[in-house]
Motif scaffolding. Structure first.
Motif, PDB file in Angstrom:
ATOM      1  N   VAL A  57       0.829  -1.210   0.000  1.00 30.29           N
ATOM      2  CA  VAL A  57       0.000   0.000   0.000  1.00 30.29           C
ATOM      3  C   VAL A  57       0.861   1.257   0.000  1.00 30.29           C
ATOM      4  O   VAL A  57       0.684   2.150  -0.822  1.00 30.29           O
ATOM      5  CB  VAL A  57      -0.955   0.005   1.209  1.00 30.29           C
ATOM      6  CG1 VAL A  57      -1.684   1.345   1.315  1.00 30.29           C
ATOM      7  CG2 VAL A  57      -1.959  -1.129   1.099  1.00 30.29           C
ATOM      8  N   CYS A  58       1.807   1.333   0.921  1.00 32.40           N
ATOM      9  CA  CYS A  58       2.556   2.580   1.104  1.00 32.40           C
ATOM     10  C   CYS A  58       3.463   2.905  -0.077  1.00 32.40           C
ATOM     11  O   CYS A  58       3.691   4.083  -0.377  1.00 32.40           O
ATOM     12  CB  CYS A  58       3.354   2.529   2.401  1.00 32.40           C
ATOM     13  SG  CYS A  58       2.318   2.626   3.880  1.00 32.40           S
ATOM     14  N   LEU A  61       1.871   5.165  -2.602  1.00 31.39           N
ATOM     15  CA  LEU A  61       1.513   6.513  -2.181  1.00 31.39           C
ATOM     16  C   LEU A  61       2.618   7.512  -2.479  1.00 31.39           C
ATOM     17  O   LEU A  61       3.780   7.152  -2.611  1.00 31.39           O
ATOM     18  CB  LEU A  61       1.210   6.529  -0.672  1.00 31.39           C
ATOM     19  CG  LEU A  61      -0.037   5.777  -0.225  1.00 31.39           C
ATOM     20  CD1 LEU A  61      -0.028   5.603   1.291  1.00 31.39           C
ATOM     21  CD2 LEU A  61      -1.300   6.504  -0.672  1.00 31.39           C
ATOM     22  N   ASP A  65       0.857  12.277   0.514  1.00 32.72           N
ATOM     23  CA  ASP A  65      -0.332  11.556   0.955  1.00 32.72           C
ATOM     24  C   ASP A  65      -0.160  11.202   2.427  1.00 32.72           C
ATOM     25  O   ASP A  65       0.962  11.032   2.906  1.00 32.72           O
ATOM     26  CB  ASP A  65      -0.511  10.277   0.137  1.00 32.72           C
ATOM     27  CG  ASP A  65      -0.799  10.536  -1.333  1.00 32.72           C
ATOM     28  OD1 ASP A  65      -1.461  11.543  -1.639  1.00 32.72           O
ATOM     29  OD2 ASP A  65      -0.347   9.727  -2.177  1.00 32.72           O
ATOM     30  N   ILE A  67      -1.061   8.826   5.893  1.00 29.78           N
ATOM     31  CA  ILE A  67      -1.584   7.592   6.467  1.00 29.78           C
ATOM     32  C   ILE A  67      -1.841   7.805   7.952  1.00 29.78           C
ATOM     33  O   ILE A  67      -1.203   8.636   8.597  1.00 29.78           O
ATOM     34  CB  ILE A  67      -0.639   6.398   6.269  1.00 29.78           C
ATOM     35  CG1 ILE A  67       0.658   6.562   7.079  1.00 29.78           C
ATOM     36  CG2 ILE A  67      -0.331   6.177   4.793  1.00 29.78           C
ATOM     37  CD1 ILE A  67       1.492   5.288   7.174  1.00 29.78           C
ATOM     38  N   VAL A 146      -5.033   7.341   3.826  1.00 27.73           N
ATOM     39  CA  VAL A 146      -5.158   5.889   3.938  1.00 27.73           C
ATOM     40  C   VAL A 146      -5.073   5.501   5.407  1.00 27.73           C
ATOM     41  O   VAL A 146      -4.275   6.072   6.161  1.00 27.73           O
ATOM     42  CB  VAL A 146      -4.039   5.163   3.156  1.00 27.73           C
ATOM     43  CG1 VAL A 146      -4.107   3.659   3.393  1.00 27.73           C
ATOM     44  CG2 VAL A 146      -4.136   5.470   1.669  1.00 27.73           C
ATOM     45  N   THR A 147      -5.881   4.548   5.814  1.00 28.80           N
ATOM     46  CA  THR A 147      -5.774   4.020   7.161  1.00 28.80           C
ATOM     47  C   THR A 147      -5.867   2.507   7.114  1.00 28.80           C
ATOM     48  O   THR A 147      -6.323   1.933   6.131  1.00 28.80           O
ATOM     49  CB  THR A 147      -6.835   4.614   8.097  1.00 28.80           C
ATOM     50  OG1 THR A 147      -6.560   4.215   9.444  1.00 28.80           O
ATOM     51  CG2 THR A 147      -8.238   4.190   7.710  1.00 28.80           C
ATOM     52  N   VAL A 174      -8.809   5.727   1.444  1.00 27.62           N
ATOM     53  CA  VAL A 174      -8.803   4.282   1.234  1.00 27.62           C
ATOM     54  C   VAL A 174      -8.702   3.602   2.592  1.00 27.62           C
ATOM     55  O   VAL A 174      -7.789   3.890   3.370  1.00 27.62           O
ATOM     56  CB  VAL A 174      -7.628   3.842   0.328  1.00 27.62           C
ATOM     57  CG1 VAL A 174      -7.658   2.319   0.141  1.00 27.62           C
ATOM     58  CG2 VAL A 174      -7.687   4.552  -1.019  1.00 27.62           C
ATOM     59  N   TYR A 175      -9.654   2.719   2.869  1.00 25.34           N
ATOM     60  CA  TYR A 175      -9.671   1.968   4.121  1.00 25.34           C
ATOM     61  C   TYR A 175      -9.096   0.573   3.847  1.00 25.34           C
ATOM     62  O   TYR A 175      -9.685  -0.218   3.108  1.00 25.34           O
ATOM     63  CB  TYR A 175     -11.096   1.845   4.658  1.00 25.34           C
ATOM     64  CG  TYR A 175     -11.780   3.180   4.876  1.00 25.34           C
ATOM     65  CD1 TYR A 175     -11.552   3.929   6.025  1.00 25.34           C
ATOM     66  CD2 TYR A 175     -12.662   3.703   3.917  1.00 25.34           C
ATOM     67  CE1 TYR A 175     -12.175   5.146   6.225  1.00 25.34           C
ATOM     68  CE2 TYR A 175     -13.292   4.918   4.107  1.00 25.34           C
ATOM     69  CZ  TYR A 175     -13.043   5.643   5.262  1.00 25.34           C
ATOM     70  OH  TYR A 175     -13.662   6.857   5.455  1.00 25.34           O
ATOM     71  N   VAL A 176      -7.940   0.296   4.426  1.00 28.86           N
ATOM     72  CA  VAL A 176      -7.241  -0.968   4.193  1.00 28.86           C
ATOM     73  C   VAL A 176      -7.456  -1.881   5.399  1.00 28.86           C
ATOM     74  O   VAL A 176      -6.859  -1.671   6.464  1.00 28.86           O
ATOM     75  CB  VAL A 176      -5.735  -0.733   3.963  1.00 28.86           C
ATOM     76  CG1 VAL A 176      -5.015  -2.065   3.747  1.00 28.86           C
ATOM     77  CG2 VAL A 176      -5.513   0.203   2.780  1.00 28.86           C
ATOM     78  N   ALA A 223      -3.926  -1.492  -4.392  1.00 28.95           N
ATOM     79  CA  ALA A 223      -3.739  -0.183  -3.767  1.00 28.95           C
ATOM     80  C   ALA A 223      -3.575   0.909  -4.816  1.00 28.95           C
ATOM     81  O   ALA A 223      -4.152   2.000  -4.684  1.00 28.95           O
ATOM     82  CB  ALA A 223      -2.524  -0.218  -2.844  1.00 28.95           C
ATOM     83  N   ILE A 227      -6.069   4.066  -4.941  1.00 20.95           N
ATOM     84  CA  ILE A 227      -5.476   5.380  -4.690  1.00 20.95           C
ATOM     85  C   ILE A 227      -5.663   6.289  -5.898  1.00 20.95           C
ATOM     86  O   ILE A 227      -6.000   7.473  -5.757  1.00 20.95           O
ATOM     87  CB  ILE A 227      -3.988   5.232  -4.321  1.00 20.95           C
ATOM     88  CG1 ILE A 227      -3.863   4.565  -2.939  1.00 20.95           C
ATOM     89  CG2 ILE A 227      -3.275   6.577  -4.322  1.00 20.95           C
ATOM     90  CD1 ILE A 227      -2.484   4.014  -2.640  1.00 20.95           C
TER      91      ILE A 227
END
Length: 328
Positions: A57-58, A61, A65, A67, A146-147, A174-176, A223, A227
């Protein structure tokens, strides 16, 4: 709800994903090894076995952005580019820590890297990330929030309230969901009815994508899509990644003897190690040699050793500074 398949990646992308996971693994294994020295006086929640989610995910980004992480924050912090020296100093309670030694392992942030906060209260990060996305929207920014709520966080009201609000406002968030199957010692099947976690997103009108949480390439692909959608004004998404933590809920040890999960289950998940899986693939493709791996490992280990030395050598906060870094 769809299942994301891993696409073909450029070699540099694959190596970046692998190096990030390996670095997280080596940092956390070093924390686990050194924890018995009794110098890290805060709880630690390790992500060993779950490195693929944070990395996939990261690395999709941008630095700007933001988190918002949870109590299990090390992997997210490191994958997003947080300062390792500041992280370890914080765990040691030192003045050079990212919170001045006042927060410990569960309160990591790095504004320069886009790490807004790490919050230990279950579900609390969800509302903060939703608010960050609202701020981006009001500012006319194309940044994304993002969380990383765990499977237990979806049982909190803030999860449903936030998804409802984000859907109504078409927020860039975005909810991960990192589904590692357990809330401390209680399995998912004992806490929730049998249904895909992604169905909770569909109930709020959000797109939901589920992928293998140990396949970093599949995670990265999902992701990137979510994103890009959020960045282009397409609104929020929920990503569900099924993975597994190897060590105890809180602490450096293994706890398969406690009784809430079996050794057999643990070994089945361990055989699907995200780091080793990508390593084998890269080696089979000729993109990573034994010499490359040894050099990469040595480089990371030297960085980790230096960061621990700096953390141990750093001063503790002065008593006279107790009122500093306090906001009301």
């Amino acid at each position: 709800m769809s299942e994301t398949m891993a696409p073909s990646f450029l070699v540099n992308d694959q190596l970046a994903l692998f190096r990030s996971m390996l670095r997280i693994r080596l940092v956390e294994e070093a924390i686990a090894t050194r924890y018995a020295e009794q110098e890290m006086r805060c709880p630690v929640h390790l992500s060993i076995g779950q490195e693929a989610v944070a990395t996939g995910v990261c690395l999709a980004l941008r630095p700007q952005d933001q988190i918002v992480s949870t109590h299990r924050s090390h992997a997210h912090y490191l994958a997003k580019g947080g300062d390792l020296n500041a992280m370890l100093a914080e765990i040691y309670g030192k003045e050079t820590g990212c919170c001045g030694g006042r927060g410990g392992s569960m309160h990591l942030f790095d504004a320069a890297a886009g790490i807004l906060a790490s919050l230990p209260i279950v579900g609390s990060a969800i509302g903060i990330a939703t608010g960050a996305a609202l701020a981006f929207q009001q500012e006319g920014s194309d940044c994304v929030a993002v969380t990383f709520p765990g499977d237990a966080s979806v049982e909190e009201g803030i999860f449903h309230e936030s998804l409802n609000f984000a859907a109504l406002m078409s927020l860039p968030v975005v909810y991960v969901i990192e589904n590692n199957l357990y809330a401390c010692f209680t399995g998912l099947e004992q806490r929730q009815p049998h249904r895909p976690l992604g169905d909770l997103a569909l109930a709020h009108g959000l797109t939901a994508v589920t992928a293998d949480g140990n396949d970093v390439e599949a995670i990265h692909a999902a992701a990137k899509d979510a994103i890009a959608k959020a960045r282009d004004g397409g609104g929020p998404s929920v990503l569900v990644f099924n993975t597994y933590r190897w060590r105890e809920h809180c602490g450096p040890n293994y706890d398969n003897n406690v009784g809430y999960r079996s050794e057999e289950e643990f070994q089945q998940w361990k055989a699907r190690c995200p780091v080793e899986s990508l390593q084998k693939k890269l080696m089979a493709e000729g993109q990573l040699s034994d010499q490359d791996l040894a050099a990469m490992t040595a480089e990371i280990e030297a960085e980790v050793t230096a960061a621990f030395q700096a953390a141990k050598a750093a001063p503790f906060p002065l008593a006279a500074s107790a009122e500093e870094r306090v906001y009301a």
